[in-house]
Design a protein around this motif. Structure first.
Motif, PDB file in Angstrom:
ATOM      1  N   VAL A 190       0.867  -1.174   0.000  1.00 21.23           N
ATOM      2  CA  VAL A 190       0.000   0.000   0.000  1.00 21.23           C
ATOM      3  C   VAL A 190       0.907   1.228   0.000  1.00 21.23           C
ATOM      4  CG1 VAL A 190      -1.788   1.281   1.227  1.00 21.23           C
ATOM      5  CG2 VAL A 190      -1.807  -1.229   1.259  1.00 21.23           C
ATOM      6  N   CYS A 191       0.832   2.013  -1.056  1.00 16.21           N
ATOM      7  CA  CYS A 191       1.715   3.171  -1.192  1.00 16.21           C
ATOM      8  C   CYS A 191       0.971   4.314  -1.848  1.00 16.21           C
ATOM      9  CB  CYS A 191       2.975   2.821  -2.002  1.00 16.21           C
ATOM     10  SG  CYS A 191       2.627   2.212  -3.666  1.00 16.21           S
ATOM     11  N   ALA A 192       1.555   5.486  -1.772  1.00 14.64           N
ATOM     12  CA  ALA A 192       0.919   6.699  -2.291  1.00 14.64           C
ATOM     13  C   ALA A 192       0.970   6.721  -3.813  1.00 14.64           C
ATOM     14  CB  ALA A 192       1.607   7.933  -1.717  1.00 14.64           C
TER      15      ALA A 192
ATOM     16  N   ARG B 213       3.167   0.461 -10.321  1.00 11.66           N
ATOM     17  CA  ARG B 213       1.730   0.443 -10.585  1.00 11.66           C
ATOM     18  C   ARG B 213       1.300  -0.707 -11.481  1.00 11.66           C
ATOM     19  NH1 ARG B 213       0.699   6.900 -11.769  1.00 11.66           N
ATOM     20  NH2 ARG B 213       0.980   7.614  -9.605  1.00 11.66           N
ATOM     21  N   SER B 214       2.201  -1.207 -12.293  1.00  9.15           N
ATOM     22  CA  SER B 214       1.837  -2.289 -13.209  1.00  9.15           C
ATOM     23  C   SER B 214       1.677  -3.632 -12.497  1.00  9.15           C
ATOM     24  CB  SER B 214       2.906  -2.419 -14.308  1.00  9.15           C
ATOM     25  OG  SER B 214       4.177  -2.708 -13.749  1.00  9.15           O
ATOM     26  N   PHE B 215       2.095  -3.712 -11.235  1.00  2.11           N
ATOM     27  CA  PHE B 215       1.971  -4.954 -10.482  1.00  2.11           C
ATOM     28  C   PHE B 215       0.609  -4.992  -9.795  1.00  2.11           C
ATOM     29  CE2 PHE B 215       6.439  -4.198 -10.994  1.00  2.11           C
ATOM     30  CZ  PHE B 215       6.979  -5.459 -11.223  1.00  2.11           C
ATOM     31  N   PRO B 216      -0.149  -6.088  -9.943  1.00  2.00           N
ATOM     32  CA  PRO B 216      -1.509  -6.143  -9.364  1.00  2.00           C
ATOM     33  C   PRO B 216      -1.520  -6.088  -7.842  1.00  2.00           C
ATOM     34  CG  PRO B 216      -0.845  -8.295 -10.220  1.00  2.00           C
ATOM     35  CD  PRO B 216       0.193  -7.327 -10.674  1.00  2.00           C
ATOM     36  N   ASN B 217      -0.431  -6.472  -7.183  1.00  2.00           N
ATOM     37  CA  ASN B 217      -0.393  -6.446  -5.719  1.00  2.00           C
ATOM     38  C   ASN B 217      -0.025  -5.069  -5.164  1.00  2.00           C
ATOM     39  OD1 ASN B 217      -1.022  -9.169  -5.639  1.00  2.00           O
ATOM     40  ND2 ASN B 217       1.127  -9.820  -5.550  1.00  2.00           N
ATOM     41  N   CYS B 218       0.188  -4.094  -6.039  1.00  2.00           N
ATOM     42  CA  CYS B 218       0.497  -2.731  -5.590  1.00  2.00           C
ATOM     43  C   CYS B 218      -0.792  -1.928  -5.555  1.00  2.00           C
ATOM     44  CB  CYS B 218       1.508  -2.082  -6.521  1.00  2.00           C
ATOM     45  SG  CYS B 218       1.953  -0.395  -6.055  1.00  2.00           S
ATOM     46  N   LEU B 219      -1.191  -1.489  -4.367  1.00  2.00           N
ATOM     47  CA  LEU B 219      -2.421  -0.728  -4.172  1.00  2.00           C
ATOM     48  C   LEU B 219      -2.034   0.716  -3.841  1.00  2.00           C
ATOM     49  CD1 LEU B 219      -4.312  -3.334  -1.930  1.00  2.00           C
ATOM     50  CD2 LEU B 219      -4.335  -3.123  -4.423  1.00  2.00           C
ATOM     51  N   THR B 220      -2.343   1.636  -4.726  1.00  2.00           N
ATOM     52  CA  THR B 220      -1.988   3.043  -4.522  1.00  2.00           C
ATOM     53  C   THR B 220      -3.208   3.845  -4.095  1.00  2.00           C
ATOM     54  OG1 THR B 220      -2.369   3.532  -6.853  1.00  2.00           O
ATOM     55  CG2 THR B 220      -0.139   2.887  -6.229  1.00  2.00           C
ATOM     56  N   TYR B 221      -2.966   4.862  -3.312  1.00  2.00           N
ATOM     57  CA  TYR B 221      -4.035   5.735  -2.836  1.00  2.00           C
ATOM     58  C   TYR B 221      -3.695   7.184  -3.140  1.00  2.00           C
ATOM     59  CZ  TYR B 221      -0.844   6.581   1.072  1.00  2.00           C
ATOM     60  OH  TYR B 221       0.252   6.922   1.842  1.00  2.00           O
TER      61      TYR B 221
ATOM     62  N   LEU C 107       3.134 -13.908  -8.489  1.00  2.00           N
ATOM     63  CA  LEU C 107       3.818 -13.172  -9.554  1.00  2.00           C
ATOM     64  C   LEU C 107       3.987 -14.061 -10.781  1.00  2.00           C
ATOM     65  CD1 LEU C 107       6.660 -11.329  -7.586  1.00  2.00           C
ATOM     66  CD2 LEU C 107       4.526 -10.365  -8.422  1.00  2.00           C
ATOM     67  N   THR C 108       3.797 -13.462 -11.950  1.00  2.00           N
ATOM     68  CA  THR C 108       4.054 -14.159 -13.205  1.00  2.00           C
ATOM     69  C   THR C 108       5.556 -14.144 -13.499  1.00  2.00           C
ATOM     70  OG1 THR C 108       3.807 -12.174 -14.540  1.00  2.00           O
ATOM     71  CG2 THR C 108       1.792 -13.439 -14.054  1.00  2.00           C
ATOM     72  N   PRO C 109       6.028 -15.041 -14.379  1.00  2.00           N
ATOM     73  CA  PRO C 109       7.469 -15.012 -14.731  1.00  2.00           C
ATOM     74  C   PRO C 109       7.909 -13.658 -15.294  1.00  2.00           C
ATOM     75  CG  PRO C 109       6.479 -17.070 -15.450  1.00  2.00           C
ATOM     76  CD  PRO C 109       5.349 -16.207 -14.964  1.00  2.00           C
ATOM     77  N   GLU C 110       7.045 -13.013 -16.069  1.00  2.00           N
ATOM     78  CA  GLU C 110       7.409 -11.702 -16.624  1.00  2.00           C
ATOM     79  C   GLU C 110       7.564 -10.661 -15.532  1.00  2.00           C
ATOM     80  OE1 GLU C 110       5.713  -8.388 -19.818  1.00  2.00           O
ATOM     81  OE2 GLU C 110       4.584 -10.229 -19.404  1.00  2.00           O
ATOM     82  N   GLN C 111       6.657 -10.689 -14.538  1.00  2.00           N
ATOM     83  CA  GLN C 111       6.743  -9.729 -13.441  1.00  2.00           C
ATOM     84  C   GLN C 111       7.989  -9.977 -12.589  1.00  2.00           C
ATOM     85  OE1 GLN C 111       2.990 -10.465 -11.566  1.00  2.00           O
ATOM     86  NE2 GLN C 111       1.833  -9.174 -13.010  1.00  2.00           N
ATOM     87  N   MET C 112       8.328 -11.231 -12.403  1.00  2.00           N
ATOM     88  CA  MET C 112       9.535 -11.550 -11.642  1.00  2.00           C
ATOM     89  C   MET C 112      10.783 -11.082 -12.391  1.00  2.00           C
ATOM     90  SD  MET C 112       8.611 -15.346 -10.158  1.00  2.00           S
ATOM     91  CE  MET C 112      10.121 -15.431  -9.214  1.00  2.00           C
ATOM     92  N   TYR C 113      10.771 -11.240 -13.721  1.00  2.00           N
ATOM     93  CA  TYR C 113      11.921 -10.788 -14.495  1.00  2.00           C
ATOM     94  C   TYR C 113      12.060  -9.270 -14.437  1.00  2.00           C
ATOM     95  CZ  TYR C 113      14.923  -9.691 -18.461  1.00  2.00           C
ATOM     96  OH  TYR C 113      15.920  -9.183 -19.245  1.00  2.00           O
ATOM     97  N   ASN C 114      10.942  -8.551 -14.495  1.00  2.00           N
ATOM     98  CA  ASN C 114      11.001  -7.080 -14.455  1.00  2.00           C
ATOM     99  C   ASN C 114      11.577  -6.570 -13.143  1.00  2.00           C
ATOM    100  OD1 ASN C 114       9.953  -6.806 -17.027  1.00  2.00           O
ATOM    101  ND2 ASN C 114       7.829  -6.670 -16.304  1.00  2.00           N
TER     102      ASN C 114
END
Length: 808
Positions: free
Chosen positions: A667-669, A678-686, A707-714
């Motif tokens: 959870v971040c601003a 922001r492209s990661f689904p587990n990132c919740l911004t407010y 996490l998908t393999p692509e997200q882990m690579y990024n």
């Protein structure tokens, strides 16, 4: 030897018994003809005299033969005079004058005879005048034409005497024919057996048969002419591309002027994006079909609307077509090292080192390891060395080192435990001093001197503004071929929190612009939260420790087996100073204390503001549990499901990336510093404080997605290294010369940007050389050069101490 065919028929008019006018005319005619003939002989023999002068010393042995030849010539001349002109004729006196001239030529002829009478000399001369060198000869046709034209003029003057002259011509022609025949027979009788003269005559005849076109053609195709043409071609090569490049027009010139004036416009408040829009508008005014770039990439540039690169290529093509090129700078030192063709060298200079667990100590270490892993370039990591007294203030758990070798061993062991392979790179130390007030390490002396000249190829400055605030040494861009700066910290945000922060931030903003423009070729900003610096682009070039990705894979396996992976709620981790987000965290928790209810947050961290932070939390009676700082990879933190990070002062929070890699909610601003996440689904911004409450409740009630393999690579350092190579232009520099034709950015005049940057570097060098100004601007005392303790620890020679003159 004169032939009958060279004497025109009109010459028979020189007889006795003619009228006075005819006699005068014929006398003048014969005088002019013989004068011309003697003049021709004089010119021939005068030119030959210079060549025969070198042979005279070799002719002493043939003087007797020469005297015999002289007597023969004298008899020949006397017989010729008596036969051609009877005594008392009107032409006899004029001819006697010509005989005098011929007698003057007699020594020349004698010299010629003496030289060529020696057999050995004759053989050598004729070898030099062989068929391959038959370039000389006497073409007597010019004399013939001159005499004919002269006689024709006389014939026109004596047209009334033509009938009488014709009768006399026949009889005189017989006499002259007999005379020259006799002379020729006498000459053949004497010269016929002389082989050099016979060979010379044959060469003359051969040369007379050759036309002038043949002679010129032979010269044109000679080896000398071909070499001369090759030399001129090497001096100037006109390519086909240069013939079709039109000159710059008015819109292009204006666009170039705006581009070159960006430093000045920036100082008066015109931002770079505004200048780019002006350039783009000017470029659109120009029909792109008329630019006709010689490069094969021109069409791609036009299609992509890359006006900046397109304009650079256009200017380069025009300047290249003119042949002009400028290699120099008003302030710039172009004596840079020659890099080897097979391997380049990268020096990474940073402001901190392990065991201080800060971003500028950890991230450059991983960058060095993964750049060295590619094995395409050798890498050196340059870190500060602190004296033992400063180590006690900086390094945790009272950890100190007695020598650089001991600290290097610690660094390598820590790194290998996390990356799983042995990184092949060097570690070098430069003298540094710790500032308690700034809570930072500042270099002492000229940091660039700790990279040898043979390794000074590519420099990566981690926190270039920090490294160069008080830097007093050789300009980085002069010593290195390419300098890349990586901005880690939003110093303006930190400074604004201090006393008179707004005023300090104003000056620091311009100083940061100053030093990065003067000392860097390219600047990478980890996020848009940092100051907008010259020559900069935004790109996240940091990855996460591979250990966190392994933790995430382990948690994903546990969840796939149906096990409970997260048994704890939320936590926050960071150095306990207000600027790390503690102010924002306490304000949010205090404002929405009732909405959050029984929500508890564990806080891990140590720092200078720990006491004040805990006092403020206790004052608001917040559900915050303060715990001792830990490594984020510690086993005690694996079971937490939610990571709370309300900080807006970070540039790119490493802890946020690590939490995502472990498969947690974050959870971040909604802030530029978190744009990458922001492209990661587990990132919740407010965006608002109310939104903060809803995101926390959502994270506490749901389960994070694997996490998908692509997200882990990024998130990995492999991907971060690839992004770094692309955005810093190192992939182009390291692969220079491979594939594709590259156009050199030719210039006919110094770049205005380079003049400005060089002037900024020079003025910065002058100002940082003044100890009084350094102290007034907050520099740590005695950092202009390293001290005796540094010399002892690093085995350095004592610095040269100069007495200041008027403070300088």
């Amino acid at each position: 030897m004169v032939k009958e065919t060279l004497i025109p028929p009109s010459s028979t008019s020189m007889t006795t018994g003619t009228s006075s006018s005819s006699s005068l005319s014929m006398t003048l005619s014969s005088t002019n003809a013989l004068s011309f003939l003697s003049k021709g002989w004089r010119e021939v023999w005068d030119s030959a005299d210079a060549d025969l002068q070198l042979m005279r010393d070799r002719a002493n042995s043939v003087k007797n033969l020469a005297s015999t030849f002289d007597r023969e010539i004298e008899n020949f001349l006397n017989n010729s005079a008596r036969s051609a002109f009877p005594v008392g004729s009107p032409s006899a006196s004029s001819f006697s004058n010509e005989i005098g001239i011929m007698k003057k030529l007699q020594p020349k002829i004698s010299e010629f005879r003496r030289v060529y009478s020696a057999p050995e000399i004759s053989r050598k001369v004729m070898e030099r005048w062989g068929p391959a060198r038959a370039k000389l000869g006497m073409d007597l046709s010019a004399i013939k034409k001159a005499i004919v034209s002269e006689m024709e003029l006389d014939e026109r003057q004596g047209v009334l005497e033509m009938s009488r002259l014709r009768r006399r011509r026949n009889s005189d022609r017989v006499r002259f024919t007999e005379f020259f025949a006799e002379a020729e027979r006498d000459g053949e009788a004497y010269f016929g057996d002389w082989e050099p003269i016979r060979s010379l005559k044959s060469r003359f005849k051969e040369f007379e048969k050759r036309s002038s076109l043949e002679i010129l053609s032979g010269f044109k195709n000679s080896e000398f002419v071909e070499k001369l043409k090759t030399s001129f071609k090497s001096i100037y090569k006109e390519t086909d591309e240069a013939k079709d490049v039109p000159p710059l027009d008015v819109p292009e010139l204006l666009a170039c002027l705006v581009r070159q004036s960006e430093p000045f416009l920036d100082q008066i408040g015109v931002r770079k994006d505004t200048c780019d829009r002006i350039v783009e508008s000017l470029c659109k005014c120009k029909s792109q079909q008329l630019w006709r770039l010689p490069s094969a990439q021109a069409s791609d540039l036009i299609e992509n609307d890359n006006h900046g690169v397109d304009l650079d290529m256009r200017i380069a093509s025009v300047l290249q077509s003119t042949g002009h090129h400028y290699d120099g700078g008003f302030w710039t030192d172009f004596v840079k090292p020659e890099t080897p063709e097979n391997k380049r060298h990268v020096a990474i200079v940073t402001t901190a080192s392990l065991p201080w667990m800060t971003g500028t100590a950890v991230n450059p270490l991983f960058r060095a390891a993964y750049l060295a892993k590619a094995a395409k370039q050798s890498v050196t990591l340059v870190v500060p060395w602190l004296c033992e007294s400063d180590q006690e203030l900086v390094y945790p758990n009272n950890l100190t080192f007695s020598s650089p070798e001991e600290q290097e061993s610690y660094i390598r062991k820590w790194l290998e435990e996390r990356i799983g392979f042995k990184a092949d790179f060097k570690i070098s130390f430069y003298p540094g001093k710790f500032s308690k007030e700034r809570r930072s390490i500042f270099p002492a002396g000229d940091t660039s001197q700790f990279i040898s000249s043979k390794d000074a190829d590519i420099a990566i400055l981690e926190e270039p503004e920090h490294l160069n605030w008080y830097y007093h040494g050789k300009r980085w861009t002069d010593k290195f071929n390419h300098v890349v700066g990586i901005v880690h910290t939003n110093y303006l945000e930190y400074i604004k929190r201090e006393k008179n922060g707004a005023l300090q931030a104003f000056f620091v903003n311009h100083v940061n612009n100053w030093v990065t423009r003067a000392y860097c070729d390219k600047v990478l900003r980890l996020s848009a939260a940092t100051q907008d610096l010259p020559k900069s682009v935004v790109c996240n070039v940091h990855g996460v420790n591979p250990k966190f990705l392994m933790i995430g894979e382990k948690i994903a396996e546990e969840r796939s087996r149906g096990e409970q992976a997260f048994s704890k709620g939320a936590y926050f981790l960071g150095k306990m100073v207000w600027a790390k987000g503690y102010r924002e965290l306490i304000d949010l928790m205090a404002k929405h204390k009732s909405e959050l209810g029984s929500f508890n947050l564990d806080v891990y961290g140590n720092g200078e503001d720990a006491v004040e932070v805990q006092r403020a939390a206790k004052k608001h009676d917040l559900n915050l549990n303060f715990l001792k700082g830990r490594d984020h990879a510690d086993d005690a933190l694996h079971k937490y499901k939610v990571f709370i990070n309300p900080s807006i002062s970070d540039v790119l929070c490493t802890a946020t990336a690590e939490a995502l890699a472990m498969g947690k909610f974050v959870v971040c601003a909604d802030h530029p510093s978190n744009e990458f996440f922001r492209s990661f689904p587990n990132c919740l911004t407010y965006k608002t404080s109310e939104d903060f409450v809803s995101k926390v409740q959502e994270a506490m009630t749901k389960e994070p997605l694997p996490l998908t393999p692509e997200q882990m690579y990024n998130l990995s350092w492999e991907a971060a290294t690839q992004r770094f190579m692309e955005y810093s232009d190192l992939d182009k520099i390291l692969n220079n010369g491979e594939g594709g034709r590259k156009m050199r950015k030719s210039r006919s005049v110094p770049s205005f940007n380079e003049v400005v940057d060089g002037g900024l570097a020079f003025s910065h060098y002058v100002l940082t050389g003044n100890d009084f100004l350094r102290l007034c601007t907050g520099a740590t005392p005695r950092t202009k050069d390293y001290d005796n303790q540094h010399c002892k620890d690093l085995n350095l020679e004592p610095p040269h101490v100069h007495k200041p003159i008027f403070g300088w």
